[in-house]
Design a protein around this motif. Structure first.
Motif, mmCIF file in Angstrom:
data_model
loop_
_atom_site.group_PDB
_atom_site.id
_atom_site.type_symbol
_atom_site.label_atom_id
_atom_site.label_comp_id
_atom_site.label_asym_id
_atom_site.label_seq_id
_atom_site.Cartn_x
_atom_site.Cartn_y
_atom_site.Cartn_z
ATOM 1 N N TRP A 32 1.475 7.973 10.595
ATOM 2 C CA TRP A 32 0.327 7.682 9.739
ATOM 3 C C TRP A 32 0.686 7.914 8.272
ATOM 4 O O TRP A 32 1.732 8.493 7.967
ATOM 5 N N SER A 33 -0.168 7.424 7.384
ATOM 6 C CA SER A 33 0.049 7.638 5.950
ATOM 7 C C SER A 33 0.145 9.127 5.667
ATOM 8 O O SER A 33 -0.671 9.916 6.168
ATOM 9 N N ASN A 47 4.089 9.308 0.786
ATOM 10 C CA ASN A 47 3.493 8.023 0.427
ATOM 11 C C ASN A 47 2.620 7.428 1.520
ATOM 12 O O ASN A 47 2.715 7.803 2.683
ATOM 13 N N ASN A 48 1.809 6.463 1.106
ATOM 14 C CA ASN A 48 0.925 5.782 2.034
ATOM 15 C C ASN A 48 1.675 4.882 3.008
ATOM 16 O O ASN A 48 1.102 4.401 3.981
ATOM 17 N N ASP A 49 2.943 4.616 2.747
ATOM 18 C CA ASP A 49 3.734 3.785 3.665
ATOM 19 C C ASP A 49 4.283 4.600 4.834
ATOM 20 O O ASP A 49 5.194 4.157 5.529
ATOM 21 N N ALA A 50 3.725 5.808 5.029
ATOM 22 C CA ALA A 50 4.081 6.703 6.145
ATOM 23 C C ALA A 50 5.475 7.298 6.009
ATOM 24 O O ALA A 50 6.046 7.806 6.969
ATOM 25 N N ASN A 52 0.860 -1.188 0.000
ATOM 26 C CA ASN A 52 0.000 0.000 0.000
ATOM 27 C C ASN A 52 0.890 1.231 0.000
ATOM 28 O O ASN A 52 0.995 1.952 0.974
ATOM 29 N N ASN A 107 -0.329 12.159 3.308
ATOM 30 C CA ASN A 107 -1.125 12.504 2.139
ATOM 31 C C ASN A 107 -0.612 13.714 1.375
ATOM 32 O O ASN A 107 -0.887 13.870 0.182
#
Length: 450
Positions: free
Chosen positions: A281-282, A258-261, A236, A284
């Protein structure tokens, strides 16, 4: 950030009428008198252009004569524009990740005097049209001058010349992409069929992020792609935001969120990874202050962070938003940060006192998914997911505003670097397009004297 598409988002054309009721080629301007009495305002060039442009395009001349800015033939439908707007406002459902009570939010919001006209409609073309990969990510359009705009259209990055009224593909990511820049230790790797989720263009460099953690870097004036790779192996790892900036010493950098934090910093010459920061957290969205010293980090949390751009060390916590944030922008003076949130507000923060926001600006119906300042700092624009772009006069302490009312999902907004133009990308099956607005000038004679 969510990994799925928002199935509740619906296209204008699907909700209210059958496309087969009319053909675009047959669409003609509504009859109606111009609101301008002086016909001499329309130049010979405009007259010639009206005869040669595609029927799907809409010019300022046609709008002055009553045509809809998007070319929607309301007179041929069984409802008015006003009725459609009323229904849209009632039926639109804003996407929320957190179902926190919003009762007190209205009380915080600044009263804005609407009805001002800072930017006038200039042109709308359907020869190029924006498309969106992920419903929460809307940085898919960038202007590098008042005549040059880059936008995502399916698997292509398109260039639109507002001077020539012509579109051209500059990058096709459906085909295999092989990086041209190769050197020992380079992490570049070929990519194919990339779904571009975010992009930016600055100083001849285009950077795009992909749905599977891809990163693509291309020099606008050179063929091929200079660098591309998958920056994360996480399943993810969608690239939510990319940024091009200069550090305090003037070196150009590329930043990815990225969504990988992870937030990664890369050299913009050889594209080596110089640093990476991890957050709870991810991530954004990120944006670096004009002096290159501060970094705003927004993600899957109501709180936003301010960090040292060099070390990634968190030095401030911004509290006030009620949901996840996806957009941010710095005022050119470096003192004010604007953050856009799914709670339908944009908050303004003074970095000299981060204890609370100095103003809360509210949209009409949805999240604030894009925020931009003009390079002179005079105006700030914020875009909702669909239908509304709001422009604020910063000199009035954001108390005077202009509301651009359209129909369709908004893929991105961008001011030209000289502040003279504002572009809006609209994603819609039928009325997807690129809208251009020009800055209204009240003091041309003063500029001539100066």
């Amino acid at each position: 950030m969510e990994q799925f598409q928002n199935q509740e988002l619906e296209y204008v054309v699907d909700d209210y009428y059958d496309v087969t009721d009319f053909e675009d080629d047959d669409v003609t301007p509504r009859s109606g008198s111009s609101s301008f009495d002086d016909d001499s305002m329309d130049s010979d060039f405009e007259d010639d252009f009206e005869l040669s442009k595609p029927k799907t395009d809409t010019s300022a001349v046609e709008v002055r004569n009553g045509k809809d800015i998007q070319g929607i033939p309301w007179e041929r439908l069984n409802f008015t524009r006003e009725k459609y707007r009323e229904s849209r406002l009632k039926q639109y459902k804003n996407y929320e990740n957190l179902s926190t009570s919003r009762e007190d939010l209205e009380k915080e919001c600044k009263e804005v005097e609407k009805g001002h006209n800072f930017y006038d409609f200039q042109f709308n073309t359907r020869l190029v049209k924006s498309t969106i990969v992920h419903f929460q990510l809307r940085n898919l359009l960038w202007a590098t001058s008042k005549h040059d705009v880059y936008l995502m259209q399916n698997y292509s990055v398109m260039h639109w010349s507002s001077l020539l009224r012509r579109g051209k593909e500059v990058l096709n990511v459906a085909k295999p992409i092989t990086p041209t820049l190769k050197y020992p230790g380079c992490s570049a790797q070929p990519l194919s069929r990339v779904q571009i989720s975010t992009m930016t263009v600055k100083d001849n460099l285009m950077v795009a992020g992909g749905f599977q953690g891809e990163l693509i870097c291309k020099y606008i004036d050179q063929p091929g792609v200079a660098f591309c790779t998958k920056i994360s192996t996480d399943e993810n790892a969608i690239t939510n935001a990319v940024d091009i900036y200069r550090n305090p010493s003037g070196a150009m950098r590329v930043m990815t969120a990225n969504n990988d934090a992870q937030v990664r910093v890369m050299d913009a010459v050889n594209f080596t990874c110089l640093n990476h920061f991890t957050f709870p957290w991810s991530v954004n969205n990120t944006s670096v202050s004009p002096d290159g010293k501060l970094l705003a980090i927004l993600g899957d949390s109501p709180e936003c962070l301010i960090a040292d751009a060099q070390s990634g060390k968190v030095i401030g916590n911004l509290k006030g938003h009620l949901d996840y944030s996806f957009a941010s922008a710095w005022h050119p003076d470096g003192q004010i940060l604007a953050t856009g949130n799914q709670d339908t507000t944009c908050r303004l923060w003074d970095v000299r006192n981060l204890s609370e926001s100095i103003a809360v600006l509210k949209g009409r119906m949805g999240a604030i998914r894009a925020v931009k300042f003009t390079s002179d700092g005079r105006y700030m624009a914020m875009a909702e997911p669909a239908d509304f772009v709001h422009i604020f006069d910063t000199k009035s302490d954001y108390s005077k505003g202009q509301e651009i009312d359209l129909f369709g999902e908004i893929a991105g907004i961008s001011f030209s670097p000289d502040t003279e133009a504002l572009f809006v990308g609209v994603a819609d099956r039928t009325y997807g397009s690129l809208l251009e607005f020009n800055r209204r000038r009240y003091d041309h004679y003063l500029e001539c004297i100066v």
